[in-house]
Each structure stands twice: as C-alpha cells, then as structure tokens.
Motif scaffolding. Structure first.
Motif, PDB file in Angstrom:
ATOM      1  N   PHE A 145      40.888 -38.374 -17.448  1.00 22.87           N
ATOM      2  CA  PHE A 145      40.528 -39.029 -18.557  1.00 22.87           C
ATOM      3  C   PHE A 145      41.462 -40.399 -18.723  1.00 22.87           C
ATOM      4  N   LYS A 146      42.279 -40.653 -17.948  1.00 26.35           N
ATOM      5  CA  LYS A 146      43.166 -41.867 -18.098  1.00 26.35           C
ATOM      6  C   LYS A 146      42.479 -43.152 -18.637  1.00 26.35           C
ATOM      7  N   GLY A 147      43.319 -43.743 -19.424  1.00 28.61           N
ATOM      8  CA  GLY A 147      42.676 -44.893 -19.790  1.00 28.61           C
ATOM      9  C   GLY A 147      41.300 -44.820 -20.729  1.00 28.61           C
ATOM     10  N   SER A 148      41.000 -43.843 -21.003  1.00 25.62           N
ATOM     11  CA  SER A 148      39.761 -43.904 -21.901  1.00 25.62           C
ATOM     12  C   SER A 148      40.005 -43.881 -23.280  1.00 25.62           C
ATOM     13  N   LYS A 149      39.107 -44.488 -24.129  1.00 24.80           N
ATOM     14  CA  LYS A 149      39.222 -44.375 -25.606  1.00 24.80           C
ATOM     15  C   LYS A 149      38.551 -43.052 -26.071  1.00 24.80           C
ATOM     16  N   ILE A 150      39.375 -42.521 -26.937  1.00 25.92           N
ATOM     17  CA  ILE A 150      38.638 -41.238 -27.547  1.00 25.92           C
ATOM     18  C   ILE A 150      38.849 -41.163 -29.175  1.00 25.92           C
ATOM     19  N   PRO A 151      38.782 -42.463 -29.891  1.00 25.62           N
ATOM     20  CA  PRO A 151      38.749 -42.246 -31.363  1.00 25.62           C
ATOM     21  C   PRO A 151      37.805 -41.246 -31.698  1.00 25.62           C
ATOM     22  N   ASN A 152      37.949 -40.205 -32.573  1.00 25.35           N
ATOM     23  CA  ASN A 152      37.263 -39.377 -33.454  1.00 25.35           C
ATOM     24  C   ASN A 152      36.385 -38.055 -32.200  1.00 25.35           C
ATOM     25  N   LEU A 153      37.051 -38.382 -31.119  1.00 22.84           N
ATOM     26  CA  LEU A 153      36.220 -37.394 -30.054  1.00 22.84           C
ATOM     27  C   LEU A 153      36.632 -35.763 -30.414  1.00 22.84           C
ATOM     28  N   ILE A 154      35.531 -34.933 -30.592  1.00 25.23           N
ATOM     29  CA  ILE A 154      35.466 -33.784 -30.942  1.00 25.23           C
ATOM     30  C   ILE A 154      35.568 -33.132 -29.542  1.00 25.23           C
ATOM     31  N   PHE A 155      36.755 -32.154 -29.288  1.00 21.57           N
ATOM     32  CA  PHE A 155      36.940 -31.507 -28.167  1.00 21.57           C
ATOM     33  C   PHE A 155      37.298 -29.941 -28.415  1.00 21.57           C
TER      34      PHE A 155
END
Length: 238
Positions: free
Chosen positions: A88-98
């Motif tokens: 996932f390097k460099g990815s945008k994850i704001p508010n990602l549910i994991f």
C-alpha cells in the motif's frame, strides 16, 4: 469478464458491483478507476498502482500478492479479506475502514503511518518478543493476539532448548529474565499465565526444573515451586 477491457467496459457502463471476479488475467490494472465499486469474493493478485478506489468496498476478497501503491482509498472499506504480500506504499487512506482482515490465519491491521500490514498483537506478547528476540524470529506469529497460545509455544521451544544445550543460550536466559519481569508485576492473572502457559511445560524435566530454580528470582521461584508441588502432586494422586 476475462480481460481488463471487459472489466473497464462493465464499469464505464455504470455497473459498480463485482462478485466472484478473478482479476488475474496476466494484465496490469494500473491507473484504473474503480471509484464507488463494490468487490465481493473477488481475487486480485495483480498491479493496481496509481488507481482510484475512492468509496470502494472490498468484502471477503483474496487480495494476496497485489500492488496497491499510490492508490486512493479515501472513504473505502476493506473487510474480512486475505492480505498476504500486499503493498500500500504511497497510498491515500483517509477514513479507510480496515476490519477483520487476515494474513496466514491471523488478524492484521494497516499501519496508518508506514502503510504496512501488521499483525494484531497482545501487549504482553509484544513485551515477550522484546525480551526474547530469539523466539520472536522463529515463531510464525499466527497467534499473536492469543496470550496462552504464544506462551505455550514458547514453553515448548524453551524445553527443547534447555534439554539440547549444555550451556545457557540467550533464548534461555532472556526467557527467564522475562518471567522474572512478569512476576514482579504482582498480578495473579499473569502468575497464572506463567504457570499454565510456561511452567507446566517445564515441570516434567528435572533439568528444566534445575534451570528454573537457578534463574528465577525469589518471587517467581516461589510461584514455580508452589505449583510444581501442588499441581504435579495433586495430578499424581488422582
């Protein structure tokens, strides 16, 4: 759907639901857009770098060996999926549910700073690995959330290490240093964890008992001896 072109045409037609789709056609899906898509029971294992997954949902998918570098997962959801060898390097994850995702059978989380997949781990197991790096390197980490499983595995490894070595190895000395540290917490639940998780595995070897008496501090030794006497004797009398 058996090609990237078919997948893209399906999406561009306004359809957003993908179920039981195998994306591994031997093609790259880099620079794709799957905004608002829903993936259920899908298999990936391909290149998706620089793709758009805003508001997308991944439910019970096989995401092993997939490249998600520099993707946008804003407001996306990833649940109950397999996550081995994911990037996932460099990815945008704001508010990602994991949530409830696993790797090799163990629940994992996504580190929001490093964007690396990490095992969920109980605090005491984390301390165990810090004190006993020799064990941390050889265990499979599949039960890092479970105290008794990890402590039980350590007990098995420790017994073998004591029996096969004439001298004290780092694993042996660091293990008992950790037991002393836990014993000094004066916590009955932790003392029980030591007895059930560790000590009961050592009791049946006289060599292990001798090493324990030598390396445990007074408080830990008191707990060890009390349960050795009462536990083993009570079982023998049944």
């Amino acid at each position: 759907m058996k090609s990237r072109t078919e997948i893209e045409q399906y999406y561009l037609s306004g359809k957003r639901f993908f179920r039981n789709i195998d994306f591994d056609f031997g093609e790259s899906f880099e620079n794709s857009s799957f905004e608002n898509a829903i993936f259920e029971y899908c298999y990936f294992g391909v290149e998706f770098n620089n793709s758009n997954f805003k508001n997308a949902k991944f439910i019970e998918c096989n995401m092993k060996s997939t490249n998600f570098t520099n993707c946008d997962f804003s407001n996306a959801e990833i649940r109950e999926s397999l996550m081995e060898a994911i990037d996932f390097k460099g990815s945008k994850i704001p508010n990602l549910i994991f949530e409830n995702n696993t790797s090799y059978g163990a629940k994992v989380k996504l580190n929001s700073e490093t964007l690396e997949i990490e095992y969920n781990i109980h605090q005491l197991n984390s301390e165990l690995y810090k004190y006993i790096p020799e064990f941390e390197k050889i265990t499979d980490h599949s039960n890092d959330e479970n105290l008794y499983s990890v402590f039980g595995d350590l007990s098995i490894v420790l017994v073998k290490e004591i029996i096969k070595n004439e001298n004290l190895s780092d694993l042996i000395t660091n293990s008992f240093r950790f037991f002393n540290y836990l014993s000094d917490k004066n916590d009955k639940e932790i003392d029980n964890l030591l007895v059930v998780g560790i000590y009961e595995g050592l009791y049946h070897s006289e060599k292990c008992n001798d090493i324990a008496r030598k390396l445990l501090n007074e408080k830990a030794k008191e707990t060890y001896e009390f349960n050795l006497e009462n536990g083993i004797m009570n079982k023998a009398s049944r």
